[in-house]
Design a protein around this motif. Structure first.
Motif, PDB file in Angstrom:
ATOM      1  N   ILE A 184       0.829  -1.212   0.000  1.00 10.80           N
ATOM      2  CA  ILE A 184       0.000   0.000   0.000  1.00 10.80           C
ATOM      3  C   ILE A 184       0.860   1.256   0.000  1.00 10.80           C
ATOM      4  O   ILE A 184       0.565   2.239  -0.695  1.00 10.80           O
ATOM      5  N   PHE A 185       1.968   1.250   0.741  1.00 12.07           N
ATOM      6  CA  PHE A 185       2.810   2.436   0.768  1.00 12.07           C
ATOM      7  C   PHE A 185       3.605   2.590  -0.532  1.00 12.07           C
ATOM      8  O   PHE A 185       3.878   3.713  -0.952  1.00 12.07           O
ATOM      9  N   GLN A 186       3.943   1.485  -1.176  1.00 11.73           N
ATOM     10  CA  GLN A 186       4.573   1.587  -2.494  1.00 11.73           C
ATOM     11  C   GLN A 186       3.598   2.173  -3.507  1.00 11.73           C
ATOM     12  O   GLN A 186       3.972   3.010  -4.334  1.00 11.73           O
ATOM     13  N   GLU A 187       2.337   1.764  -3.430  1.00  9.44           N
ATOM     14  CA  GLU A 187       1.332   2.279  -4.345  1.00  9.44           C
ATOM     15  C   GLU A 187       1.058   3.757  -4.109  1.00  9.44           C
ATOM     16  O   GLU A 187       0.882   4.535  -5.057  1.00  9.44           O
ATOM     17  N   ASN A 194       3.153  10.131  -9.679  1.00  6.72           N
ATOM     18  CA  ASN A 194       2.356  10.232 -10.903  1.00  6.72           C
ATOM     19  C   ASN A 194       3.158   9.838 -12.142  1.00  6.72           C
ATOM     20  O   ASN A 194       3.031  10.441 -13.213  1.00  6.72           O
ATOM     21  N   ASP A 195       3.976   8.788 -11.990  1.00  9.22           N
ATOM     22  CA  ASP A 195       4.739   8.241 -13.115  1.00  9.22           C
ATOM     23  C   ASP A 195       3.864   7.194 -13.801  1.00  9.22           C
ATOM     24  O   ASP A 195       3.719   6.069 -13.318  1.00  9.22           O
ATOM     25  N   ARG A 196       3.247   7.564 -14.918  1.00  6.07           N
ATOM     26  CA  ARG A 196       2.265   6.701 -15.567  1.00  6.07           C
ATOM     27  C   ARG A 196       2.856   5.357 -15.977  1.00  6.07           C
ATOM     28  O   ARG A 196       2.214   4.314 -15.844  1.00  6.07           O
ATOM     29  N   THR A 287      -5.637   2.732  -9.224  1.00  2.33           N
ATOM     30  CA  THR A 287      -4.799   3.786  -8.664  1.00  2.33           C
ATOM     31  C   THR A 287      -5.621   4.782  -7.843  1.00  2.33           C
ATOM     32  O   THR A 287      -5.065   5.744  -7.320  1.00  2.33           O
ATOM     33  N   SER A 288      -6.928   4.554  -7.724  1.00  7.37           N
ATOM     34  CA  SER A 288      -7.813   5.486  -7.039  1.00  7.37           C
ATOM     35  C   SER A 288      -7.505   5.544  -5.537  1.00  7.37           C
ATOM     36  O   SER A 288      -7.518   4.520  -4.851  1.00  7.37           O
ATOM     37  N   ARG A 319      -8.360  10.747  -5.831  1.00  8.20           N
ATOM     38  CA  ARG A 319      -8.007  10.161  -7.134  1.00  8.20           C
ATOM     39  C   ARG A 319      -6.636  10.672  -7.573  1.00  8.20           C
ATOM     40  O   ARG A 319      -5.634  10.365  -6.942  1.00  8.20           O
ATOM     41  N   ASP A 320      -6.560  11.499  -8.615  1.00  9.76           N
ATOM     42  CA  ASP A 320      -5.259  11.960  -9.100  1.00  9.76           C
ATOM     43  C   ASP A 320      -5.031  13.434  -8.784  1.00  9.76           C
ATOM     44  O   ASP A 320      -4.217  14.108  -9.416  1.00  9.76           O
ATOM     45  N   HIS A 321      -5.733  13.948  -7.779  1.00 12.13           N
ATOM     46  CA  HIS A 321      -5.617  15.367  -7.433  1.00 12.13           C
ATOM     47  C   HIS A 321      -5.290  15.505  -5.950  1.00 12.13           C
ATOM     48  O   HIS A 321      -5.931  14.878  -5.102  1.00 12.13           O
ATOM     49  N   ILE A 322      -4.299  16.338  -5.631  1.00  6.38           N
ATOM     50  CA  ILE A 322      -3.883  16.575  -4.250  1.00  6.38           C
ATOM     51  C   ILE A 322      -3.989  18.058  -3.949  1.00  6.38           C
ATOM     52  O   ILE A 322      -3.411  18.888  -4.655  1.00  6.38           O
TER      53      ILE A 322
END
Length: 337
Positions: A184-187, A194-196, A287-288, A319-322
């Motif tokens: 989980i921490f690697q994910e 954000n390396d696709r 990736t959510s 999701r993909d926004h911080i």
């Protein structure tokens, strides 16, 4: 698979050619044994093996490891029983190629457990007078007591020291928690970068696990400052701090942690009445991420002439926004970032 021949000198007396019928004593000396790229020297063994029961002792007088072990391993029934007492006078881990930095320790250990695999392990282990040393710092602890038990589906693990304690309770297995916590921490790390390409490669190779479990944890830190000094940080923290939370694994993984710290210093800055709260969840096969971190501090003294109040640092990952927000009050006026 790597194999090696051990130069053993000594005598064997007994009878039996198979494990069930074997009954013999071994009194010998191993001049050298290569393990993990290091050759251990001057190993003496004395013991008896009889029908899945071994009783005896061994001593290593290597320049970088001086250790004496005595006890028994009983494999006759399940769960297996291990009773061992050990005295380690010197263990130079860098010289033994077990550490990349100068690090050594000494201790006396008593182990009384059942089971040979990590997930079947129950019982107690005690380390007495543990002494840790690097090239510039030392850390001494009176004892470390480890207790593990499983009743039905509920497992309990406690680690108690003079510096603090850790308690885990839940329907978990050690190997599963270790693997899932690491994943989980690697994910989260890959998602934050954000390396696709790295994300795509990771999830293609990932195997989704169906195991469902929950771990509740409570960490009591009586005095963390000796450890902080040992690792060389210019910081200090209040005594008697607690960290509590839980880790839930299923199709959705959830991690929550909370702590309240009366005072924290970092170099010359002093933070008073601090709270930390993290709550995050993530689906296994996507990736959510939905996570929130909140850090608050009632007062912050950075120097004699500069202080702030009511500092709040908030981060929300959806999701993909911080989003990150920082708010604090100055002695005169108000600042907002």
């Amino acid at each position: 698979v790597q194999t090696c021949a051990l130069p053993i000198y000594g005598k064997i007396q007994g009878k039996g050619l198979t494990v069930p019928t074997a009954d013999f004593t071994l009194d010998g000396q191993i001049t050298s044994a290569g393990i993990l790229k290091y050759d251990y020297h001057n190993i003496t063994t004395r013991g008896r093996f009889s029908n899945h029961l071994f009783e005896g002792e061994a001593e290593i007088r290597d320049p970088n490891l001086k250790m004496r072990v005595a006890g028994s391993v009983d494999l006759r029934n399940e769960p297996e029983v291990v009773k061992i007492s050990a005295r380690i006078d010197t263990a130079a881990l860098q010289a033994l190629k077990l550490s990349q930095i100068p690090f050594s320790f000494s201790t006396r250990a008593d182990i009384n457990t059942t089971g040979l695999t990590l997930d079947n392990l129950s019982g107690n282990a005690i380390l007495h007078r543990l002494h840790l040393a690097t090239s510039s710092t030392v850390l001494d602890m009176d004892s470390i007591r480890i207790h593990s038990e499983k009743r039905g589906k509920v497992r309990r693990l406690s680690v108690d020291t003079s510096l603090g304690s850790v308690n885990l309770v839940g329907n978990f297995n050690f190997e599963a928690v270790t693997a899932d916590f690491r994943n989980i921490f690697q994910e989260l790390y890959l998602g934050a970068r954000n390396d696709r390409e790295a994300l795509r490669s990771y999830y293609i190779g990932k195997k989704t696990t169906a195991r469902d479990y929950r771990v509740d944890f409570l960490v009591r830190l009586h005095d963390l400052n000796p450890v902080i000094r040992f690792i060389g940080l210019d910081a200090s923290v209040s005594r008697h701090v607690q960290v509590s939370g839980h880790f839930i694994h299923g199709l959705t993984t959830i991690f929550h942690a909370y702590s309240s710290i009366p005072q924290l210093t970092w170099k010359k800055a002093v933070f008073t009445d601090n709270e930390f709260d993290f709550n995050g969840s993530k689906l296994q096969d996507t990736t959510s991420v939905l996570a929130m971190m909140l850090i608050s501090s009632a007062r912050q003294q950075f120097s004699e002439k500069f202080a702030t109040r009511k500092l709040v640092l908030e981060g929300i990952w959806n999701r993909d926004h911080i989003d990150i927000g920082l708010d604090f009050d100055q002695e005169i006026g108000r600042a907002h970032v």
